[in-house]
Design a protein around this motif. Structure first.
Motif, PDB file in Angstrom:
ATOM      1  N   MET A  51       0.829  -1.201   0.000  1.00  0.00           N
ATOM      2  CA  MET A  51       0.000   0.000   0.000  1.00  0.00           C
ATOM      3  C   MET A  51       0.870   1.260   0.000  1.00  0.00           C
ATOM      4  O   MET A  51       1.945   1.268   0.581  1.00  0.00           O
ATOM      5  CB  MET A  51      -0.907   0.030   1.247  1.00  0.00           C
ATOM      6  N   ASN A  52       0.389   2.307  -0.647  1.00  0.00           N
ATOM      7  CA  ASN A  52       0.994   3.624  -0.550  1.00  0.00           C
ATOM      8  C   ASN A  52       0.325   4.349   0.613  1.00  0.00           C
ATOM      9  O   ASN A  52      -0.876   4.661   0.549  1.00  0.00           O
ATOM     10  CB  ASN A  52       0.794   4.414  -1.839  1.00  0.00           C
ATOM     11  N   ILE A  53       1.081   4.622   1.663  1.00  0.00           N
ATOM     12  CA  ILE A  53       0.513   5.172   2.888  1.00  0.00           C
ATOM     13  C   ILE A  53       1.091   6.557   3.144  1.00  0.00           C
ATOM     14  O   ILE A  53       2.319   6.717   3.239  1.00  0.00           O
ATOM     15  CB  ILE A  53       0.786   4.243   4.078  1.00  0.00           C
ATOM     16  N   LEU A  54       0.217   7.540   3.245  1.00  0.00           N
ATOM     17  CA  LEU A  54       0.604   8.912   3.542  1.00  0.00           C
ATOM     18  C   LEU A  54       0.489   9.139   5.052  1.00  0.00           C
ATOM     19  O   LEU A  54      -0.545   8.841   5.646  1.00  0.00           O
ATOM     20  CB  LEU A  54      -0.312   9.884   2.802  1.00  0.00           C
ATOM     21  N   ILE A  55       1.542   9.683   5.662  1.00  0.00           N
ATOM     22  CA  ILE A  55       1.561   9.891   7.110  1.00  0.00           C
ATOM     23  C   ILE A  55       1.901  11.338   7.429  1.00  0.00           C
ATOM     24  O   ILE A  55       2.851  11.900   6.867  1.00  0.00           O
ATOM     25  CB  ILE A  55       2.581   8.961   7.797  1.00  0.00           C
ATOM     26  N   THR A  56       1.141  11.933   8.339  1.00  0.00           N
ATOM     27  CA  THR A  56       1.508  13.215   8.935  1.00  0.00           C
ATOM     28  C   THR A  56       1.910  12.951  10.384  1.00  0.00           C
ATOM     29  O   THR A  56       1.443  12.004  11.008  1.00  0.00           O
ATOM     30  CB  THR A  56       0.339  14.217   8.896  1.00  0.00           C
ATOM     31  N   GLY A  57       2.774  13.810  10.911  1.00  0.00           N
ATOM     32  CA  GLY A  57       3.229  13.611  12.284  1.00  0.00           C
ATOM     33  C   GLY A  57       4.109  12.383  12.448  1.00  0.00           C
ATOM     34  O   GLY A  57       4.209  11.822  13.541  1.00  0.00           O
ATOM     35  N   GLY A  58       4.772  11.997  11.402  1.00  0.00           N
ATOM     36  CA  GLY A  58       5.548  10.756  11.415  1.00  0.00           C
ATOM     37  C   GLY A  58       6.809  10.799  12.245  1.00  0.00           C
ATOM     38  O   GLY A  58       7.379   9.743  12.549  1.00  0.00           O
ATOM     39  N   THR A  59       7.285  11.991  12.611  1.00  0.00           N
ATOM     40  CA  THR A  59       8.490  12.081  13.440  1.00  0.00           C
ATOM     41  C   THR A  59       8.158  12.178  14.927  1.00  0.00           C
ATOM     42  O   THR A  59       9.044  12.329  15.758  1.00  0.00           O
ATOM     43  CB  THR A  59       9.353  13.289  13.029  1.00  0.00           C
ATOM     44  N   GLY A  60       6.876  12.104  15.274  1.00  0.00           N
ATOM     45  CA  GLY A  60       6.465  12.091  16.665  1.00  0.00           C
ATOM     46  C   GLY A  60       6.660  10.717  17.293  1.00  0.00           C
ATOM     47  O   GLY A  60       7.141   9.772  16.658  1.00  0.00           O
ATOM     48  N   LEU A  61       6.271  10.601  18.540  1.00  0.00           N
ATOM     49  CA  LEU A  61       6.501   9.374  19.300  1.00  0.00           C
ATOM     50  C   LEU A  61       5.915   8.144  18.615  1.00  0.00           C
ATOM     51  O   LEU A  61       6.593   7.132  18.444  1.00  0.00           O
ATOM     52  CB  LEU A  61       5.908   9.528  20.709  1.00  0.00           C
ATOM     53  N   ILE A  62       4.666   8.224  18.216  1.00  0.00           N
ATOM     54  CA  ILE A  62       4.008   7.071  17.596  1.00  0.00           C
ATOM     55  C   ILE A  62       4.567   6.832  16.199  1.00  0.00           C
ATOM     56  O   ILE A  62       4.883   5.687  15.827  1.00  0.00           O
ATOM     57  CB  ILE A  62       2.486   7.285  17.545  1.00  0.00           C
ATOM     58  N   GLY A  63       4.714   7.889  15.418  1.00  0.00           N
ATOM     59  CA  GLY A  63       5.201   7.745  14.051  1.00  0.00           C
ATOM     60  C   GLY A  63       6.574   7.117  13.961  1.00  0.00           C
ATOM     61  O   GLY A  63       6.849   6.320  13.054  1.00  0.00           O
ATOM     62  N   ARG A  64       7.462   7.464  14.904  1.00  0.00           N
ATOM     63  CA  ARG A  64       8.826   6.916  14.871  1.00  0.00           C
ATOM     64  C   ARG A  64       8.838   5.407  15.081  1.00  0.00           C
ATOM     65  O   ARG A  64       9.774   4.730  14.648  1.00  0.00           O
ATOM     66  CB  ARG A  64       9.687   7.588  15.948  1.00  0.00           C
ATOM     67  N   HIS A  65       7.822   4.877  15.737  1.00  0.00           N
ATOM     68  CA  HIS A  65       7.720   3.424  15.918  1.00  0.00           C
ATOM     69  C   HIS A  65       6.873   2.771  14.823  1.00  0.00           C
ATOM     70  O   HIS A  65       7.105   1.616  14.460  1.00  0.00           O
ATOM     71  CB  HIS A  65       7.112   3.105  17.286  1.00  0.00           C
ATOM     72  N   LEU A  66       5.898   3.516  14.326  1.00  0.00           N
ATOM     73  CA  LEU A  66       4.993   2.960  13.318  1.00  0.00           C
ATOM     74  C   LEU A  66       5.654   2.822  11.955  1.00  0.00           C
ATOM     75  O   LEU A  66       5.499   1.782  11.282  1.00  0.00           O
ATOM     76  CB  LEU A  66       3.753   3.853  13.211  1.00  0.00           C
ATOM     77  N   ILE A  67       6.379   3.839  11.513  1.00  0.00           N
ATOM     78  CA  ILE A  67       6.929   3.823  10.155  1.00  0.00           C
ATOM     79  C   ILE A  67       7.863   2.633   9.911  1.00  0.00           C
ATOM     80  O   ILE A  67       7.758   1.966   8.868  1.00  0.00           O
ATOM     81  CB  ILE A  67       7.600   5.173   9.836  1.00  0.00           C
ATOM     82  N   PRO A  68       8.792   2.319  10.840  1.00  0.00           N
ATOM     83  CA  PRO A  68       9.615   1.124  10.594  1.00  0.00           C
ATOM     84  C   PRO A  68       8.802  -0.153  10.437  1.00  0.00           C
ATOM     85  O   PRO A  68       9.157  -1.025   9.631  1.00  0.00           O
ATOM     86  CB  PRO A  68      10.515   1.061  11.840  1.00  0.00           C
TER      87      PRO A  68
END
Length: 297
Positions: free
Chosen positions: A1-18
Protein backbone atom coordinates in the motif's frame (compact mmCIF):
# COMPACT_ATOMS: atom_id res chain seq x y z
CA UNK A 1 0.00 0.00 0.00
CA UNK A 2 0.99 3.62 -0.55
CA UNK A 3 0.51 5.17 2.89
CA UNK A 4 0.60 8.91 3.54
CA UNK A 5 1.56 9.89 7.11
CA UNK A 6 1.51 13.22 8.94
CA UNK A 7 3.23 13.61 12.28
CA UNK A 8 5.55 10.76 11.41
CA UNK A 9 8.49 12.08 13.44
CA UNK A 10 6.46 12.09 16.66
CA UNK A 11 6.50 9.37 19.30
CA UNK A 12 4.01 7.07 17.60
CA UNK A 13 5.20 7.75 14.05
CA UNK A 14 8.83 6.92 14.87
CA UNK A 15 7.72 3.42 15.92
CA UNK A 16 4.99 2.96 13.32
CA UNK A 17 6.93 3.82 10.16
CA UNK A 18 9.62 1.12 10.59
CA UNK A 19 6.86 -1.47 11.04
CA UNK A 20 5.11 -0.29 7.88
CA UNK A 21 8.38 -0.56 5.98
CA UNK A 22 8.95 -4.08 7.33
CA UNK A 23 5.54 -4.99 5.95
CA UNK A 24 6.64 -3.73 2.51
CA UNK A 25 4.36 -0.70 2.44
CA UNK A 26 5.48 2.47 0.69
CA UNK A 27 5.50 5.43 3.10
CA UNK A 28 5.09 9.07 2.10
CA UNK A 29 5.84 11.39 5.01
CA UNK A 30 4.37 14.90 5.14
CA UNK A 31 6.75 17.12 7.09
CA UNK A 32 7.64 20.79 7.48
CA UNK A 33 11.31 19.81 7.76
CA UNK A 34 12.31 17.02 5.34
CA UNK A 35 15.99 17.43 6.20
CA UNK A 36 15.36 16.70 9.88
CA UNK A 37 12.99 13.84 9.08
CA UNK A 38 15.60 12.33 6.77
CA UNK A 39 17.94 11.99 9.74
CA UNK A 40 15.37 9.62 11.25
CA UNK A 41 14.25 7.61 8.21
CA UNK A 42 16.99 8.31 5.60
CA UNK A 43 15.90 7.30 2.08
CA UNK A 44 13.46 4.61 3.18
CA UNK A 45 10.47 6.95 2.79
CA UNK A 46 9.35 9.65 0.36
CA UNK A 47 9.12 13.19 1.75
CA UNK A 48 6.46 15.80 0.98
CA UNK A 49 7.09 19.30 2.33
CA UNK A 50 3.51 20.10 3.26
CA UNK A 51 0.34 19.67 1.23
CA UNK A 52 -0.11 23.14 -0.27
CA UNK A 53 0.95 22.07 -3.77
CA UNK A 54 -1.24 18.93 -3.83
CA UNK A 55 -4.62 18.77 -5.57
CA UNK A 56 -5.67 15.17 -4.85
CA UNK A 57 -4.57 11.89 -3.24
CA UNK A 58 -5.39 9.58 -6.14
CA UNK A 59 -2.24 7.48 -5.75
CA UNK A 60 -2.59 7.09 -1.97
CA UNK A 61 -4.20 3.95 -0.53
CA UNK A 62 -4.33 5.01 3.12
CA UNK A 63 -3.77 8.12 5.26
CA UNK A 64 -2.51 8.05 8.85
CA UNK A 65 -2.89 11.50 10.40
CA UNK A 66 -0.84 11.93 13.59
CA UNK A 67 0.13 15.60 13.35
CA UNK A 68 -0.31 18.00 16.25
CA UNK A 69 1.54 20.28 18.66
CA UNK A 70 2.46 18.34 21.88
CA UNK A 71 -0.34 19.06 24.33
CA UNK A 72 1.55 18.89 27.61
CA UNK A 73 4.78 20.73 26.79
CA UNK A 74 3.65 24.30 27.58
CA UNK A 75 1.15 26.17 29.75
CA UNK A 76 -2.22 26.67 28.12
CA UNK A 77 -2.21 30.36 27.36
CA UNK A 78 -4.86 31.46 24.89
CA UNK A 79 -2.17 31.60 22.21
CA UNK A 80 -0.98 28.08 23.04
CA UNK A 81 -4.54 26.75 22.98
CA UNK A 82 -4.93 28.18 19.50
CA UNK A 83 -1.67 26.51 18.41
CA UNK A 84 -2.85 23.19 19.82
CA UNK A 85 -6.09 23.48 17.87
CA UNK A 86 -4.77 24.83 14.58
CA UNK A 87 -1.89 22.32 14.43
CA UNK A 88 -4.50 19.55 14.42
CA UNK A 89 -7.50 21.06 12.71
CA UNK A 90 -5.76 22.72 9.77
CA UNK A 91 -3.81 19.76 8.42
CA UNK A 92 -6.79 17.46 8.99
CA UNK A 93 -8.95 19.82 6.93
CA UNK A 94 -6.29 19.84 4.19
CA UNK A 95 -6.31 16.03 4.09
CA UNK A 96 -10.11 15.91 4.00
CA UNK A 97 -10.22 18.40 1.13
CA UNK A 98 -7.65 16.39 -0.85
CA UNK A 99 -9.50 13.12 -0.22
CA UNK A 100 -12.79 14.64 -1.33
CA UNK A 101 -11.11 16.04 -4.46
CA UNK A 102 -9.73 12.61 -5.45
CA UNK A 103 -11.24 10.47 -8.18
CA UNK A 104 -9.79 7.37 -6.53
CA UNK A 105 -9.56 8.40 -2.85
CA UNK A 106 -7.72 6.48 -0.13
CA UNK A 107 -9.75 3.61 1.25
CA UNK A 108 -9.08 4.64 4.85
CA UNK A 109 -7.97 7.60 6.92
CA UNK A 110 -6.81 6.82 10.45
CA UNK A 111 -6.85 10.13 12.27
CA UNK A 112 -5.58 11.17 15.66
CA UNK A 113 -7.64 12.13 18.67
CA UNK A 114 -7.26 11.50 22.41
CA UNK A 115 -9.18 10.26 25.42
CA UNK A 116 -9.18 13.90 26.46
CA UNK A 117 -12.27 13.88 24.22
CA UNK A 118 -14.23 12.71 27.28
CA UNK A 119 -12.91 15.32 29.71
CA UNK A 120 -12.30 14.41 33.35
CA UNK A 121 -14.92 11.79 34.23
CA UNK A 122 -13.45 10.60 37.52
CA UNK A 123 -14.62 7.08 38.44
CA UNK A 124 -16.87 6.61 35.42
CA UNK A 125 -15.92 3.65 33.21
CA UNK A 126 -15.47 5.17 29.76
CA UNK A 127 -16.16 3.39 26.49
CA UNK A 128 -16.57 4.97 23.08
CA UNK A 129 -20.25 5.80 23.71
CA UNK A 130 -19.72 7.72 26.97
CA UNK A 131 -20.99 11.34 26.80
CA UNK A 132 -18.15 13.77 27.47
CA UNK A 133 -17.59 16.72 29.79
CA UNK A 134 -17.39 19.96 27.84
CA UNK A 135 -13.80 20.95 28.70
CA UNK A 136 -11.04 22.36 26.49
CA UNK A 137 -9.66 18.91 25.68
CA UNK A 138 -13.11 17.80 24.58
CA UNK A 139 -13.59 20.86 22.38
CA UNK A 140 -10.16 20.29 20.84
CA UNK A 141 -10.75 16.60 20.09
CA UNK A 142 -14.41 16.85 19.13
CA UNK A 143 -13.70 19.42 16.42
CA UNK A 144 -10.66 17.41 15.28
CA UNK A 145 -12.83 14.32 14.87
CA UNK A 146 -15.63 16.26 13.21
CA UNK A 147 -13.24 17.59 10.58
CA UNK A 148 -11.81 14.10 9.91
CA UNK A 149 -15.29 12.64 9.45
CA UNK A 150 -15.81 15.08 6.59
CA UNK A 151 -13.87 12.61 4.38
CA UNK A 152 -16.07 9.63 5.22
CA UNK A 153 -17.86 8.08 2.27
CA UNK A 154 -18.65 4.73 0.69
CA UNK A 155 -15.08 4.79 -0.67
CA UNK A 156 -13.23 6.05 2.41
CA UNK A 157 -13.70 4.86 5.98
CA UNK A 158 -12.55 6.98 8.92
CA UNK A 159 -11.02 5.57 12.12
CA UNK A 160 -10.45 7.92 15.06
CA UNK A 161 -7.65 7.18 17.53
CA UNK A 162 -8.74 8.28 21.02
CA UNK A 163 -5.29 7.71 22.45
CA UNK A 164 -4.31 7.49 26.11
CA UNK A 165 -0.86 7.85 27.66
CA UNK A 166 1.54 6.10 25.28
CA UNK A 167 4.37 4.36 27.13
CA UNK A 168 7.56 4.12 25.08
CA UNK A 169 11.27 4.01 25.76
CA UNK A 170 13.00 7.34 25.20
CA UNK A 171 9.92 9.44 24.57
CA UNK A 172 6.54 10.65 25.76
CA UNK A 173 5.66 10.75 29.45
CA UNK A 174 8.30 8.16 30.39
CA UNK A 175 11.06 10.39 29.04
CA UNK A 176 9.91 13.11 31.44
CA UNK A 177 9.21 10.91 34.47
CA UNK A 178 12.04 8.38 34.36
CA UNK A 179 14.86 10.83 35.27
CA UNK A 180 12.82 12.12 38.23
CA UNK A 181 12.09 8.63 39.49
CA UNK A 182 15.70 7.52 38.99
CA UNK A 183 16.70 10.27 41.40
CA UNK A 184 14.31 8.82 43.97
CA UNK A 185 12.08 11.90 44.06
CA UNK A 186 9.15 10.58 42.04
CA UNK A 187 5.74 9.73 43.35
CA UNK A 188 1.97 10.19 42.95
CA UNK A 189 0.50 13.45 41.70
CA UNK A 190 -2.18 15.10 43.82
CA UNK A 191 -4.24 12.55 45.73
CA UNK A 192 -3.14 9.84 43.29
CA UNK A 193 -6.70 8.57 42.84
CA UNK A 194 -7.16 9.81 39.28
CA UNK A 195 -7.12 7.17 36.58
CA UNK A 196 -4.40 6.84 33.97
CA UNK A 197 -5.42 5.07 30.77
CA UNK A 198 -2.14 3.85 29.29
CA UNK A 199 -0.97 1.83 26.31
CA UNK A 200 2.37 0.22 25.45
CA UNK A 201 3.82 1.55 22.19
CA UNK A 202 3.85 -1.96 20.72
CA UNK A 203 0.09 -2.30 21.24
CA UNK A 204 -0.45 1.20 19.88
CA UNK A 205 1.38 0.38 16.66
CA UNK A 206 -0.25 -3.03 16.33
CA UNK A 207 -3.70 -1.53 16.83
CA UNK A 208 -3.09 1.01 14.05
CA UNK A 209 -1.99 -1.79 11.75
CA UNK A 210 -5.13 -3.71 12.77
CA UNK A 211 -7.35 -0.77 11.83
CA UNK A 212 -5.46 -0.40 8.58
CA UNK A 213 -6.16 -4.01 7.57
CA UNK A 214 -9.72 -4.50 8.87
CA UNK A 215 -12.95 -2.96 7.59
CA UNK A 216 -13.64 -0.84 10.68
CA UNK A 217 -14.63 2.77 11.19
CA UNK A 218 -15.50 5.22 13.94
CA UNK A 219 -13.81 6.06 17.28
CA UNK A 220 -11.51 3.63 19.10
CA UNK A 221 -10.09 4.04 22.61
CA UNK A 222 -6.39 3.31 22.13
CA UNK A 223 -5.71 2.20 25.70
CA UNK A 224 -4.85 -0.94 27.63
CA UNK A 225 -7.82 -2.94 29.00
CA UNK A 226 -6.56 -2.18 32.52
CA UNK A 227 -6.30 1.51 33.43
CA UNK A 228 -4.65 2.23 36.78
CA UNK A 229 -4.78 4.99 39.35
CA UNK A 230 -1.94 7.50 39.36
CA UNK A 231 -0.59 6.18 42.66
CA UNK A 232 -0.47 2.64 41.20
CA UNK A 233 1.43 3.94 38.20
CA UNK A 234 3.95 5.75 40.41
CA UNK A 235 4.52 2.63 42.48
CA UNK A 236 4.95 0.46 39.35
CA UNK A 237 7.43 2.88 37.77
CA UNK A 238 9.44 3.12 40.97
CA UNK A 239 9.48 -0.67 41.23
CA UNK A 240 10.64 -1.04 37.61
CA UNK A 241 13.50 1.39 38.30
CA UNK A 242 14.27 -0.05 41.77
CA UNK A 243 13.67 3.37 43.31
CA UNK A 244 11.30 4.67 46.01
CA UNK A 245 8.22 6.48 44.75
CA UNK A 246 6.70 8.28 47.71
CA UNK A 247 7.48 11.97 46.98
CA UNK A 248 3.94 13.16 46.34
CA UNK A 249 3.46 16.30 44.21
CA UNK A 250 0.70 18.37 45.89
CA UNK A 251 -2.17 19.35 43.64
CA UNK A 252 -1.80 23.04 44.56
CA UNK A 253 1.83 23.05 43.41
CA UNK A 254 0.95 21.25 40.17
CA UNK A 255 -1.81 23.78 39.43
CA UNK A 256 0.57 26.64 40.17
CA UNK A 257 3.19 25.23 37.78
CA UNK A 258 0.93 24.05 34.96
CA UNK A 259 -2.12 26.29 35.19
CA UNK A 260 -5.17 25.01 33.30
CA UNK A 261 -3.17 22.21 31.68
CA UNK A 262 -2.82 20.59 35.13
CA UNK A 263 -6.08 18.82 34.31
CA UNK A 264 -3.95 16.48 32.18
CA UNK A 265 -2.32 15.00 35.30
CA UNK A 266 -4.78 15.82 38.08
CA UNK A 267 -7.75 14.52 36.11
CA UNK A 268 -8.14 11.32 34.16
CA UNK A 269 -10.31 8.85 32.31
CA UNK A 270 -11.06 5.27 33.28
CA UNK A 271 -11.16 4.42 29.60
CA UNK A 272 -11.49 0.92 28.16
CA UNK A 273 -10.82 -0.28 24.58
CA UNK A 274 -14.31 -1.73 24.12
CA UNK A 275 -14.53 -1.42 20.33
CA UNK A 276 -10.99 -2.71 19.67
CA UNK A 277 -11.56 -5.81 21.78
CA UNK A 278 -15.02 -6.38 20.27
CA UNK A 279 -13.40 -6.31 16.82
CA UNK A 280 -10.97 -9.05 17.87
CA UNK A 281 -7.79 -7.10 18.55
CA UNK A 282 -5.55 -8.90 21.06
CA UNK A 283 -3.42 -6.79 23.40
CA UNK A 284 0.10 -7.98 24.16
CA UNK A 285 0.61 -5.79 27.23
CA UNK A 286 -2.12 -6.01 29.86
CA UNK A 287 -0.08 -5.68 33.04
CA UNK A 288 1.44 -2.26 33.75
CA UNK A 289 4.38 -3.59 35.75
CA UNK A 290 5.35 -5.96 32.93
CA UNK A 291 5.02 -3.13 30.40
CA UNK A 292 7.26 -0.83 32.44
CA UNK A 293 9.82 -3.57 33.00
CA UNK A 294 9.97 -4.01 29.24
CA UNK A 295 10.42 -0.28 28.63
CA UNK A 296 12.57 1.01 31.48
CA UNK A 297 13.47 -1.96 33.69
Amino acid sequence: MNILITGGTGLIGRHLIPRLLELQHTVILVTRNPQKARQEFHDRVTYWKGLADKTHLNEIDAVINLAGEPIADKRWTEAQKQRLCSSRWNITQQLVDLINASETPPTVMISGSAIGYYGDLGEVVVNEEEPPHNEFTHKLCARWEQIACGAQSDNTRICLLRTGAVLAHGGGMLAKLTPIFRLGVGGPIGDGRQYLAWIHIDDMVNAILWLLDNDLRGPFNMVSPYPVRNEQFAHALGHALHRPAFMRAPATVVRLMMGESSVLVLGGQRALPKRLEAAGFAFRWHDLEEALQDLVG
